[in-house]
Enzyme design. Sequence first.
Site, short mmCIF file in Angstrom:
data_model
loop_
_atom_site.label_atom_id
_atom_site.label_comp_id
_atom_site.label_asym_id
_atom_site.label_seq_id
_atom_site.Cartn_x
_atom_site.Cartn_y
_atom_site.Cartn_z
N GLU A 42 0.78 -1.30 0.10
CA GLU A 42 0.03 0.15 -0.18
C GLU A 42 0.90 1.41 -0.14
O GLU A 42 0.49 2.10 -0.67
CB GLU A 42 -0.90 -0.06 1.08
CG GLU A 42 -1.82 1.21 1.42
CD GLU A 42 -2.77 1.58 0.28
OE1 GLU A 42 -3.37 2.54 0.19
OE2 GLU A 42 -2.82 0.70 -0.74
N LYS A 128 27.60 6.93 23.39
CA LYS A 128 28.39 7.52 22.66
C LYS A 128 28.33 6.62 21.35
O LYS A 128 29.00 5.40 21.63
CB LYS A 128 29.59 7.61 23.11
CG LYS A 128 30.57 8.33 22.17
CD LYS A 128 31.75 8.69 22.83
CE LYS A 128 32.82 9.44 21.79
NZ LYS A 128 33.22 8.92 20.43
#
Length: 322
Positions: A42, A128
Amino acid sequence: PVVASLAAMNATAERAAQLRALLNHHAHRYYVLDAPEIPDAEYDRLFQELQALEAAHPELRTPDSPTQRVGGVVLDGLVAVRHALPMLSIRTETDTTAEGARAFDARVRRELGLGDDAPPVAYNAELKFDGLAINLRYEDGVLVQATTRGDGETGEDVTQNVRTIGQIPLRLRGEAPPLIEIRGEAYMRRDDFERLNERQREKGGKTFVNPRNTAAGAIRQLDPAGMADKKLSFFAYGLGDQRGWAQPDTHSGTLDAISAFGVPVSSDRRVVQGAEGLVAFHQEIAARRDALPFDIDGVVYKVDAIALQQQLGFVTREPRWA
């Protein structure tokens, strides 16, 4: 006939705008929230309808159209871009024991002139990420430029490659400011890296060494067609330049606001109190590190209050507050 023609054009423009909004909504559900509302077929049908409208009426093509994620011309080279605000590095603590966190907290308290009886400092503790730092510049909510960190003062324009990263919105959600730069890390998840290498082995091609180098190489390549088989992801962690926006008074609140704009922010972050809060976060992430779906090369501690960050300032181009 003129009135009928104008009405038809208006209806076409309205349908194109509706399709852009629908596709951007479903891309956010798929790439950022991992909670798709419609099947892929779709989405593809809506995408192809928008492509056809834009092909017939090129004037309806906008910078935030989902069709602009695909393709792009081959570049002769990357163009240097000077950052409006430098992308500075943060101090690396070599003592990875609990004493490293305590030393950082002690420095912060000393710089702020806090006595032993003062309450603990609130910190935002986060990951990090091991990838490539990117600056995303949005004007009136639309992505207009993406640049690498470079040397901190000057980076490289990698807009056309960054546009292919599905997690990065081409238009921010909600009430976007006139100008905002969102900074974060482009990276490759471990499972996407393994799938890429598996495809390389099947083709008899050369395998890649690690996710970080693969992501950095993909972002900086001159032909965007080479991005097709390299699925990159993105996490935001801060701001650059901004104008016309009332930034929240904490770093954690700023990350919440960035998330509300539709930009991915890691959920592995929290506000902690004082040195012992930092130690606990470090120990928790160390225990979970191997189970994370992406590579990290540490954790980051930031004083949460923006006013305290400004009070602490910088030393040799590194923030005292991180």
